[in-house]
Design a protein around this motif. Structure first.
Motif, PDB file in Angstrom:
ATOM      1  N   PRO A 252     -29.646 -35.862  -3.721  1.00 26.05           N
ATOM      2  CA  PRO A 252     -29.091 -36.591  -4.867  1.00 26.05           C
ATOM      3  C   PRO A 252     -27.590 -36.851  -4.693  1.00 26.05           C
ATOM      4  CG  PRO A 252     -30.513 -34.811  -5.633  1.00 26.05           C
ATOM      5  CD  PRO A 252     -30.358 -34.649  -4.139  1.00 26.05           C
ATOM      6  N   GLN A 253     -26.918 -36.021  -3.883  1.00 28.87           N
ATOM      7  CA  GLN A 253     -25.476 -36.129  -3.673  1.00 28.87           C
ATOM      8  C   GLN A 253     -25.102 -37.019  -2.480  1.00 28.87           C
ATOM      9  OE1 GLN A 253     -27.352 -33.342  -3.629  1.00 28.87           O
ATOM     10  NE2 GLN A 253     -26.556 -31.827  -5.037  1.00 28.87           N
ATOM     11  N   ASN A 254     -26.041 -37.791  -1.949  1.00 31.32           N
ATOM     12  CA  ASN A 254     -25.733 -38.653  -0.799  1.00 31.32           C
ATOM     13  C   ASN A 254     -24.513 -39.524  -1.072  1.00 31.32           C
ATOM     14  OD1 ASN A 254     -28.128 -37.813   0.370  1.00 31.32           O
ATOM     15  ND2 ASN A 254     -28.726 -39.864   0.983  1.00 31.32           N
TER      16      ASN A 254
ATOM     17  N   ASP B 288     -21.330 -28.669  -3.070  1.00 32.07           N
ATOM     18  CA  ASP B 288     -21.554 -27.315  -2.579  1.00 32.07           C
ATOM     19  C   ASP B 288     -22.669 -27.369  -1.535  1.00 32.07           C
ATOM     20  OD1 ASP B 288     -22.030 -24.619  -2.125  1.00 32.07           O
ATOM     21  OD2 ASP B 288     -22.679 -24.186  -4.176  1.00 32.07           O
ATOM     22  N   LEU B 289     -22.319 -27.127  -0.283  1.00 31.33           N
ATOM     23  CA  LEU B 289     -23.297 -27.226   0.809  1.00 31.33           C
ATOM     24  C   LEU B 289     -24.188 -25.986   0.922  1.00 31.33           C
ATOM     25  CD1 LEU B 289     -21.105 -28.770   3.665  1.00 31.33           C
ATOM     26  CD2 LEU B 289     -22.456 -29.939   1.921  1.00 31.33           C
ATOM     27  N   THR B 290     -23.900 -24.953   0.162  1.00 30.30           N
ATOM     28  CA  THR B 290     -24.624 -23.688   0.330  1.00 30.30           C
ATOM     29  C   THR B 290     -25.971 -23.639  -0.363  1.00 30.30           C
ATOM     30  OG1 THR B 290     -23.584 -22.648  -1.601  1.00 30.30           O
ATOM     31  CG2 THR B 290     -22.455 -22.407   0.529  1.00 30.30           C
TER      32      THR B 290
ATOM     33  N   ALA C 265     -34.251 -24.980  -1.595  1.00 31.71           N
ATOM     34  CA  ALA C 265     -32.816 -25.086  -1.304  1.00 31.71           C
ATOM     35  C   ALA C 265     -32.507 -24.415   0.030  1.00 31.71           C
ATOM     36  CB  ALA C 265     -32.008 -24.438  -2.414  1.00 31.71           C
ATOM     37  N   ASN C 266     -31.519 -24.986   0.730  1.00 32.84           N
ATOM     38  CA  ASN C 266     -31.041 -24.413   1.988  1.00 32.84           C
ATOM     39  C   ASN C 266     -29.522 -24.463   2.021  1.00 32.84           C
ATOM     40  OD1 ASN C 266     -33.481 -23.819   3.690  1.00 32.84           O
ATOM     41  ND2 ASN C 266     -33.896 -25.946   3.175  1.00 32.84           N
ATOM     42  N   ASP C 267     -28.932 -23.618   2.880  1.00 33.65           N
ATOM     43  CA  ASP C 267     -27.495 -23.598   3.105  1.00 33.65           C
ATOM     44  C   ASP C 267     -27.194 -24.523   4.279  1.00 33.65           C
ATOM     45  OD1 ASP C 267     -24.855 -23.080   3.784  1.00 33.65           O
ATOM     46  OD2 ASP C 267     -25.069 -20.899   3.700  1.00 33.65           O
TER      47      ASP C 267
END
Length: 185
Positions: A20-22, A44-46, A73-75
């Motif tokens: 969604p943050q592309n 937040d990439l985490t 979710a992944n980091d």
């Protein structure tokens, strides 16, 4: 009697991939089995949740954890390896997903002060004007401002790069700070 069966799919592709943050569409490289994607500054990439489409009936795992598009979710602070297992349950392919944070496009002065000021600075970010009052008798030539710009932005007065709390300026007349964002705008 003729019995015809269709062999299970052996394709192991990532066909679509997004967040969604592309900040731009993903780049899927089928030959090198990589996905490169950029997200907006400040993401937040985490704990990112990807939306993706795989080859028909394929599954994805990351470090042994079964992935679910739009859920898991992944980091992504480091590249993440997805193992795609085809419908046949035998054919696998590693895909490396690399997420980068886009450069900041903001070019604002967030805070501005002088040691000699008598009240808070009034920062009008819409009209890009800062009004500040200093104590009576303050020498305006050589005042040193303490300021904070948007993340990774650079401020200049003319061609002189400004360093918060260090660079003196002559404020006998209005001064124009040129703030350049991280992306150069």
């Amino acid at each position: 009697t003729v019995t015809v069966t269709v062999a299970p799919n052996s394709n192991t592709s990532i066909l679509l991939y997004s967040f969604p943050q592309n900040s731009a569409p993903s780049v899927i490289d089928e030959d090198n089995h990589t996905v490169d994607i950029s997200v907006v500054f400040g993401t937040d990439l985490t704990n990112l949740v990807a939306n993706y489409t795989l080859s028909l009936n394929a599954e994805a795992t990351v470090e042994g954890v079964l992935q679910e598009s739009g859920v898991t979710a992944n980091d992504f602070t480091e590249p993440v390896t997805y193992i795609i297992t085809a419908q046949d349950g035998i054919t696998t392919q590693d895909w490396l997903v690399t997420v980068t944070e886009a450069q900041n496009t903001e070019a604002n002065i967030e805070e501005f002060s002088f040691e000699e000021q008598t009240g808070p600075a009034v920062i009008d970010s819409i009209n890009r004007i800062i009004n500040i009052e200093v104590a009576f008798g303050t020498q305006l030539n050589g005042l040193i401002a303490t300021f904070r710009t948007s993340d990774n932005a650079e401020a200049k007065v003319g061609v002189t790069v400004q360093e918060s709390g260090v660079t003196p300026n002559n404020f006998n007349n209005d001064i124009t700070y040129i703030v350049t964002s991280q992306d150069g705008s």
